[in-house]
Design a protein around this motif. Structure first.
Motif, PDB file in Angstrom:
ATOM      1  N   TYR A 166     199.650  55.087  34.113  1.00  0.00           N
ATOM      2  CA  TYR A 166     199.063  53.981  34.872  1.00  0.00           C
ATOM      3  C   TYR A 166     198.818  54.343  36.330  1.00  0.00           C
ATOM      4  CZ  TYR A 166     199.660  50.910  30.885  1.00  0.00           C
ATOM      5  OH  TYR A 166     199.553  50.336  29.636  1.00  0.00           O
ATOM      6  N   ARG A 167     199.631  55.271  36.885  1.00  0.00           N
ATOM      7  CA  ARG A 167     199.410  55.684  38.277  1.00  0.00           C
ATOM      8  C   ARG A 167     198.033  56.325  38.473  1.00  0.00           C
ATOM      9  NH1 ARG A 167     199.794  60.751  40.535  1.00  0.00           N
ATOM     10  NH2 ARG A 167     200.601  61.490  38.541  1.00  0.00           N
ATOM     11  N   PRO A 168     197.704  57.431  37.749  1.00  0.00           N
ATOM     12  CA  PRO A 168     196.388  58.033  37.996  1.00  0.00           C
ATOM     13  C   PRO A 168     195.233  57.156  37.530  1.00  0.00           C
ATOM     14  CG  PRO A 168     197.529  59.175  36.215  1.00  0.00           C
ATOM     15  CD  PRO A 168     198.529  58.246  36.843  1.00  0.00           C
ATOM     16  N   ARG A 169     195.443  56.361  36.438  1.00  0.00           N
ATOM     17  CA  ARG A 169     194.328  55.510  36.019  1.00  0.00           C
ATOM     18  C   ARG A 169     194.083  54.409  37.044  1.00  0.00           C
ATOM     19  NH1 ARG A 169     193.436  51.978  30.513  1.00  0.00           N
ATOM     20  NH2 ARG A 169     194.671  50.474  31.707  1.00  0.00           N
ATOM     21  N   GLY A 170     195.167  53.870  37.623  1.00  0.00           N
ATOM     22  CA  GLY A 170     194.992  52.875  38.675  1.00  0.00           C
ATOM     23  C   GLY A 170     194.226  53.450  39.860  1.00  0.00           C
ATOM     24  N   GLU A 171     194.535  54.687  40.218  1.00  0.00           N
ATOM     25  CA  GLU A 171     193.799  55.345  41.299  1.00  0.00           C
ATOM     26  C   GLU A 171     192.326  55.519  40.931  1.00  0.00           C
ATOM     27  OE1 GLU A 171     192.810  57.197  44.834  1.00  0.00           O
ATOM     28  OE2 GLU A 171     194.622  56.073  44.320  1.00  0.00           O
ATOM     29  N   HIS A 220     191.454  45.751  38.319  1.00  0.00           N
ATOM     30  CA  HIS A 220     192.066  46.583  37.289  1.00  0.00           C
ATOM     31  C   HIS A 220     193.052  47.584  37.888  1.00  0.00           C
ATOM     32  CE1 HIS A 220     188.796  45.071  34.611  1.00  0.00           C
ATOM     33  NE2 HIS A 220     189.747  45.223  33.706  1.00  0.00           N
ATOM     34  N   ALA A 221     192.793  48.036  39.107  1.00  0.00           N
ATOM     35  CA  ALA A 221     193.741  48.934  39.769  1.00  0.00           C
ATOM     36  C   ALA A 221     195.074  48.220  39.969  1.00  0.00           C
ATOM     37  CB  ALA A 221     193.180  49.410  41.109  1.00  0.00           C
ATOM     38  N   ILE A 222     195.025  47.014  40.483  1.00  0.00           N
ATOM     39  CA  ILE A 222     196.257  46.245  40.709  1.00  0.00           C
ATOM     40  C   ILE A 222     196.959  45.978  39.379  1.00  0.00           C
ATOM     41  CG2 ILE A 222     197.113  43.973  41.429  1.00  0.00           C
ATOM     42  CD1 ILE A 222     194.894  44.095  43.646  1.00  0.00           C
ATOM     43  N   ALA A 223     196.186  45.706  38.330  1.00  0.00           N
ATOM     44  CA  ALA A 223     196.784  45.470  37.017  1.00  0.00           C
ATOM     45  C   ALA A 223     197.518  46.711  36.514  1.00  0.00           C
ATOM     46  CB  ALA A 223     195.713  45.040  36.021  1.00  0.00           C
ATOM     47  N   ASP A 224     196.911  47.903  36.710  1.00  0.00           N
ATOM     48  CA  ASP A 224     197.568  49.131  36.254  1.00  0.00           C
ATOM     49  C   ASP A 224     198.824  49.424  37.070  1.00  0.00           C
ATOM     50  OD1 ASP A 224     195.938  49.703  34.145  1.00  0.00           O
ATOM     51  OD2 ASP A 224     195.055  51.515  34.995  1.00  0.00           O
ATOM     52  N   PHE A 225     198.757  49.238  38.380  1.00  0.00           N
ATOM     53  CA  PHE A 225     199.949  49.467  39.199  1.00  0.00           C
ATOM     54  C   PHE A 225     201.038  48.442  38.870  1.00  0.00           C
ATOM     55  CE2 PHE A 225     196.818  51.316  42.455  1.00  0.00           C
ATOM     56  CZ  PHE A 225     196.934  52.585  41.906  1.00  0.00           C
ATOM     57  N   SER A 226     200.625  47.217  38.524  1.00  0.00           N
ATOM     58  CA  SER A 226     201.599  46.200  38.120  1.00  0.00           C
ATOM     59  C   SER A 226     202.277  46.599  36.811  1.00  0.00           C
ATOM     60  CB  SER A 226     200.923  44.840  37.978  1.00  0.00           C
ATOM     61  OG  SER A 226     200.425  44.385  39.219  1.00  0.00           O
ATOM     62  N   ARG A 227     201.500  47.166  35.902  1.00  0.00           N
ATOM     63  CA  ARG A 227     202.086  47.628  34.632  1.00  0.00           C
ATOM     64  C   ARG A 227     203.068  48.760  34.899  1.00  0.00           C
ATOM     65  NH1 ARG A 227     204.690  47.614  30.890  1.00  0.00           N
ATOM     66  NH2 ARG A 227     204.225  48.412  28.808  1.00  0.00           N
ATOM     67  N   TRP A 228     202.728  49.631  35.824  1.00  0.00           N
ATOM     68  CA  TRP A 228     203.629  50.721  36.216  1.00  0.00           C
ATOM     69  C   TRP A 228     204.945  50.140  36.760  1.00  0.00           C
ATOM     70  CZ3 TRP A 228     202.234  54.308  40.943  1.00  0.00           C
ATOM     71  CH2 TRP A 228     203.216  55.287  41.107  1.00  0.00           C
ATOM     72  N   ILE A 229     204.841  49.112  37.580  1.00  0.00           N
ATOM     73  CA  ILE A 229     206.032  48.475  38.148  1.00  0.00           C
ATOM     74  C   ILE A 229     206.877  47.840  37.048  1.00  0.00           C
ATOM     75  CG2 ILE A 229     206.788  46.529  39.580  1.00  0.00           C
ATOM     76  CD1 ILE A 229     204.403  47.271  41.465  1.00  0.00           C
TER      77      ILE A 229
END
Length: 395
Positions: A218-223, A233-242
């Motif tokens: 999720y880190r590189p995909r969010g980037e 979608h970036a915030i969603a991926d970083f939220s999933r990482w969290i």
């Protein structure tokens, strides 16, 4: 009194400037080792925790227990050092990561993955020559190490060799077509070469790959979503990482960065503060929070965060630039000039440092010094325009 936005603009605060260091760490990839087969009988849980990619608060003490065990084989001790180095790299504790990788390599000089993590840590410190050398050694030992190729490409790009960088990223993708980080890296290199269509295509490929894990997925995909301007979608991926790793300071920092780019200062501030609460040495947390404080006109708080960055990383040119701009806005021109001078010592090729120092000199009514710095900035900018960062040429 809080500044007007025009006053802030005069000293150069912009959402894009907070991304310099985060971009480097988001592009870098790491190798995941399997748990040593012969060691499972000894302590299953410690090995599983030591190898966990999304639980550094568990991984570091577990690896330490394994390293300190008297009955651990040298081979397995090298692996434990490598895994602790990897966790420390994810924590952006680059010096300790290098020390652990060195210990692994003392045991096994041909440990390719230890070379990869040491190279990534050198890259995190801005030492591109050593980063490139370690990645190259890893490739010599393991020619199918996609992470080594991807990371070497990042070092080559930082040195101006964009042809070599793109070739390395392409080779990483050939070895591992599911590498989000490799597509991200190649897209970044193509952006630098102003091949925006090809870069966007790479970012599209990255966002189309299903993530596996937080830090490595999720880190590189969010980037990649950030690079496409898709902040939701970036915030969603970083939220999933969290959700996967709620103790990861970098995850909060990167989500805070996404909120900054979306224009949501309050959520950005909350995430940056959480990153600092988790890890008081979070350079990225202090960077983002300092930026938000400066944007809100809370200059003393901004200076405190940028000072914290400098205490953590004394060679961080960005921190000196940001603190210098804050001092300029505050009217403390002597300290501002000192900071811009230190920035120039660290990064003499940055024309903006001369430009901002020129502004501080001008506000002190030292016109000769202001004109000298401004002239130098113009000349450096002309040189950059004459010699753009294009294919195959080192700076």
């Amino acid at each position: 009194m809080r500044p007007h936005h025009s006053d802030i603009a005069a000293v150069g605060f912009s959402p894009s400037i907070i991304r310099l260091s985060i971009i480097r760490v988001s592009l870098m990839a790491l190798v995941l080792l399997s748990v040593p087969r012969g060691s499972l009988a000894r302590d299953d849980q410690d090995w599983l925790s030591c190898n966990a990619p999304d639980a550094d608060h568990l991984a570091i003490p577990a690896c330490t227990r394994l390293i300190e065990a008297s009955d651990l084989s040298q081979r397995d001790r090298a692996i434990a050092y490598d895994r602790r180095a990897t966790a420390r790299w994810r924590q952006r504790d680059f010096n300790e990561a290098i020390a652990d990788a060195n210990s692994a390599l003392e045991i096994n000089p041909r440990f390719a993955d230890a070379l990869v993590i040491r190279g990534a840590a050198y890259g995190g410190r801005g030492d591109d020559d050593r980063a490139l050398a370690d990645s190259s050694k890893a490739i010599d030992i393991d020619p199918n190490n996609d992470v080594a190729y991807s990371n070497r490409g990042i070092a080559r790009a930082d040195k101006g060799d964009l042809d070599g960088a793109i070739a390395d990223a392409t080779r990483a993708i050939e070895i591992n077509p599911k590498s989000i980080a490799a597509y991200m890296a190649r897209g970044s290199h193509r952006e630098k070469r102003r091949e925006h269509g090809s870069a966007f295509s790479d970012f599209n490929m990255a966002t189309g790959i299903e993530p596996k894990g937080g830090f490595d997925g999720y880190r590189p995909r969010g980037e990649a979503f950030l690079r496409k301007g898709d902040f939701v979608h970036a915030i969603a991926d970083f939220s999933r990482w969290i959700e996967i790793d709620p103790q990861c300071a970098l995850a909060y920092a990167m989500r805070g960065d996404a909120y900054v780019r979306r224009g949501d200062a309050l959520h950005a501030l909350a995430d940056a503060s959480t990153a600092i609460d988790i890890n008081p040495r979070s350079v990225d947390g202090h960077r983002i929070r300092g930026y938000i404080h400066a944007l809100m006109g809370e200059v003393d708080r901004a200076i405190a965060d940028f000072t914290a960055m400098i205490e953590i990383d004394p060679n961080n040119a960005y921190a000196y630039n940001s603190r210098g701009r804050s001092y300029t806005f505050k009217g403390d021109y002597d300290h501002a000039i000192d900071d811009f001078t230190r920035q120039i010592e660290i990064d003499p090729g940055d024309a903006d440092a001369y430009r901002f120092r020129s502004l501080a000199h001008a506000r002190k009514h030292d016109n000769d010094a202001a004109l000298a710095d401004y002239g130098r900035a113009i000349e450096m900018t002309k040189t950059t325009q004459r010699s753009p960062t294009t294919a195959g040429r080192s700076r």
